[in-house]
Scaffold this motif. Structure first.
Motif, mmCIF file in Angstrom:
data_model
loop_
_atom_site.group_PDB
_atom_site.id
_atom_site.type_symbol
_atom_site.label_atom_id
_atom_site.label_comp_id
_atom_site.label_asym_id
_atom_site.label_seq_id
_atom_site.Cartn_x
_atom_site.Cartn_y
_atom_site.Cartn_z
ATOM 1 N N GLY A 26 0.798 -1.224 0.000
ATOM 2 C CA GLY A 26 0.000 0.000 0.000
ATOM 3 C C GLY A 26 0.829 1.273 0.000
ATOM 4 N N PHE A 27 0.477 2.206 -0.874
ATOM 5 C CA PHE A 27 1.148 3.491 -1.108
ATOM 6 C C PHE A 27 2.515 3.338 -1.768
ATOM 7 C CE2 PHE A 27 -1.673 5.058 2.472
ATOM 8 C CZ PHE A 27 -2.524 5.757 1.634
ATOM 9 N N GLU A 28 2.881 2.089 -2.099
ATOM 10 C CA GLU A 28 4.141 1.884 -2.830
ATOM 11 C C GLU A 28 3.851 1.387 -4.251
ATOM 12 O OE1 GLU A 28 6.307 -0.868 -0.355
ATOM 13 O OE2 GLU A 28 6.385 0.560 1.312
ATOM 14 N N ASP A 75 -9.004 -1.725 -6.417
ATOM 15 C CA ASP A 75 -7.869 -1.499 -5.516
ATOM 16 C C ASP A 75 -6.627 -2.180 -6.098
ATOM 17 O OD1 ASP A 75 -9.035 -3.980 -5.103
ATOM 18 O OD2 ASP A 75 -9.490 -3.634 -2.991
ATOM 19 N N MET A 76 -5.452 -1.629 -5.816
ATOM 20 C CA MET A 76 -4.221 -2.058 -6.497
ATOM 21 C C MET A 76 -3.178 -2.685 -5.578
ATOM 22 S SD MET A 76 -3.452 1.152 -9.059
ATOM 23 C CE MET A 76 -3.186 2.360 -7.742
ATOM 24 N N ASP A 77 -3.357 -2.614 -4.266
ATOM 25 C CA ASP A 77 -2.253 -2.971 -3.358
ATOM 26 C C ASP A 77 -2.181 -4.465 -3.052
ATOM 27 O OD1 ASP A 77 -4.738 -2.410 -1.990
ATOM 28 O OD2 ASP A 77 -3.679 -2.510 -0.084
ATOM 29 N N ARG A 127 -15.926 7.582 -14.276
ATOM 30 C CA ARG A 127 -14.630 7.760 -13.590
ATOM 31 C C ARG A 127 -14.112 6.377 -13.218
ATOM 32 N NH1 ARG A 127 -14.154 13.254 -14.488
ATOM 33 N NH2 ARG A 127 -15.857 14.419 -13.505
ATOM 34 N N PHE A 128 -12.924 6.057 -13.678
ATOM 35 C CA PHE A 128 -12.279 4.789 -13.310
ATOM 36 C C PHE A 128 -11.304 5.100 -12.185
ATOM 37 C CE2 PHE A 128 -13.576 4.481 -17.710
ATOM 38 C CZ PHE A 128 -14.185 3.233 -17.770
ATOM 39 N N ILE A 129 -11.612 4.613 -10.999
ATOM 40 C CA ILE A 129 -10.805 4.952 -9.819
ATOM 41 C C ILE A 129 -9.973 3.738 -9.409
ATOM 42 C CG2 ILE A 129 -10.907 5.588 -7.374
ATOM 43 C CD1 ILE A 129 -13.345 7.228 -7.992
ATOM 44 N N PHE A 130 -8.657 3.899 -9.456
ATOM 45 C CA PHE A 130 -7.736 2.842 -9.029
ATOM 46 C C PHE A 130 -7.090 3.328 -7.738
ATOM 47 C CE2 PHE A 130 -8.391 2.271 -13.514
ATOM 48 C CZ PHE A 130 -8.397 0.898 -13.710
ATOM 49 N N GLN A 131 -7.489 2.738 -6.633
ATOM 50 C CA GLN A 131 -7.028 3.284 -5.354
ATOM 51 C C GLN A 131 -5.854 2.500 -4.769
ATOM 52 O OE1 GLN A 131 -10.267 2.453 -2.165
ATOM 53 N NE2 GLN A 131 -8.271 1.909 -1.279
ATOM 54 N N PRO A 132 -4.984 3.198 -4.047
ATOM 55 C CA PRO A 132 -3.898 2.521 -3.342
ATOM 56 C C PRO A 132 -4.373 2.014 -1.978
ATOM 57 C CG PRO A 132 -3.688 4.897 -3.056
ATOM 58 C CD PRO A 132 -4.923 4.662 -3.907
ATOM 59 N N ALA A 133 -3.539 1.195 -1.354
ATOM 60 C CA ALA A 133 -3.585 0.958 0.096
ATOM 61 C C ALA A 133 -4.952 0.612 0.662
ATOM 62 C CB ALA A 133 -3.004 2.171 0.831
#
Ligand SMILES: [Zn+2]
Ligand SMILES: [Zn+2]
Length: 385
Positions: A26-28, A75-77, A127-133
């Motif tokens: 997350g956040f990296e 989510d991406m993390d 809106r395509f939202i790719f969120q971190p963490a």
């Protein structure tokens, strides 16, 4: 222009495996977010903005003159877990793995972006939202704090999570509460440690801590209404004692789950009362720190009906179900629902290992279902003229 089904499946599978091989905590998510932004640009979105809330990415796609906007979120993390699977695309980042399937969530939202950019079929803004963490419960807040609602406004939002144990192609959600709040607590008892043979001259903390662990079990069973769902789990009891020395300090850590802010507040208040009482009884000092990591997730009833309708059209009524009760897991998606209504739903991941297990893997057969759901909810909610 339309996109060939087989090509889309092959693309998403390749993206997912590439993300799986390069998991980021997350956040990296530097590599992941650069990949996502590059793909969105390649698909020809109207606007792609990276660095929203740290490593978050927002893509915008407009069609027609409609002024309504809806958001789709992935989510991406990854997690700090050492992968034990043997897939050829297994993690190349030691000690980090996609053990929650966020690689799959990212790939299927990219698939939906590619589909919608090529084939349209809606009127308005996506809106395509790719969120971190997400795993920290901090990524959505970081994007909100960075002005995601003001910079990229939308009126409703949808998100998907894979579900081991649910067959591939199955879809499940429910109106109202679906995921719980997660609160964390740390209680410290301080006394005076000393010789194990002479407990009466000190103020040892281990027996007090044991009484407190048992006392905390009465919050759910004896303090909350039986109609409420809640869990209070003590997960760690750490002291500074050794085999022949009584501890002067004991720390009790744990996790509480609930489905309403009022119940969460009750749990904290009862925890403080019980801790104070037991500390007095055992003549030790106490401090309680209680933090709220995730808020409960409530699906909007009307939009959940829409999501269920889309899923029935796509997957067939026999593959769509309403979950009988909420889950005591937590999800950062809830932070967006503090601002706009929406729906969070589960897609089957078949008989995979459980989430957060070192043998877990997202099943690529589910990617097309996620991409199609995302694209169709847009077409349902932003109908073309
Ligand atoms: Zn997770
Ligand atoms: Zn997850």
């Amino acid at each position: 222009m339309t996109i060939d089904h087989e090509t889309l499946v092959q693309d998403m599978t390749a993206w997912r495996r590439g993300l799986h091989a390069h998991p980021e905590f997350g956040f990296e998510e530097q590599r992941t977010s650069a990949f996502v932004a590059a793909k969105l640009r390649e698909f020809g979105l109207d606007e792609v903005v990276a660095g929203v809330g740290g490593t978050g990415v927002v893509g915008t796609l407009k069609r027609g003159g409609g002024n309504r906007a809806i958001a789709l979120r992935a989510d991406m993390d990854a997690l700090r877990i050492a992968e034990q699977g043997e897939a050829p695309y297994r993690s190349q980042n030691a000690g980090v793995m996609h053990a929650c399937g966020h690689d799959g969530h990212t790939a299927m939202l990219l698939g939906a972006a590619k589909l919608l950019a090529a084939a349209g079929g809606f009127n308005g803004t996506v809106r395509f939202i790719f969120q971190p963490a997400e795993e920290w419960g901090r990524g959505a807040l970081a994007m909100l704090d960075d002005g995601v609602m003001e910079r990229f406004p939308f009126e409703e939002i949808y998100g998907l999570h894979n579900a081991p144990g649910l067959a591939i192609g199955q879809f499940q959600t429910r109106p109202g509460a679906i995921m719980s709040a997660e609160d964390n607590f740390e209680i410290v008892l301080r006394g005076v440690g000393g010789h194990a043979a002479r407990p009466h001259v000190g103020k040892e903390t281990l027996v007090a801590a044991c009484a407190l662990v048992m006392g905390l079990q009465t919050i759910v069973s004896r303090r909350l209404s039986p109609a409420e769902i809640a869990v209070v789990s003590v997960t760690e009891l750490i002291t500074d004692g050794t085999r022949n020395a009584l501890p002067g300090e004991a720390r009790i850590l744990g996790d509480a789950r609930s489905f309403s802010p009022a119940v969460s507040a009750d749990i904290e208040q009862q925890m403080r009362v019980i801790t104070d009482g037991i500390a007095r009884a055992y003549n030790v000092e106490q401090t309680v720190s209680y933090t709220r990591e995730f808020v409960p997730l409530f699906n909007d009833p009307a939009l959940t009906r829409e999501a269920l309708g889309v899923a029935q059209d796509l997957f067939g009524a026999g593959n769509v179900s309403v979950a009988p009760e909420p889950f005591t897991g937590s999800e950062d998606f809830a932070r967006f629902l503090d601002h706009v209504p929406g729906c969070f739903a589960f897609l089957g991941n078949g008989d995979s290992a459980p989430l957060h297990n070192p043998h877990y893997d997202f099943d690529d057969a589910g990617l097309i279902h996620g991409a199609r759901f995302h694209a169709e909810i847009v077409r349902r909610r932003l109908p073309a003229a």
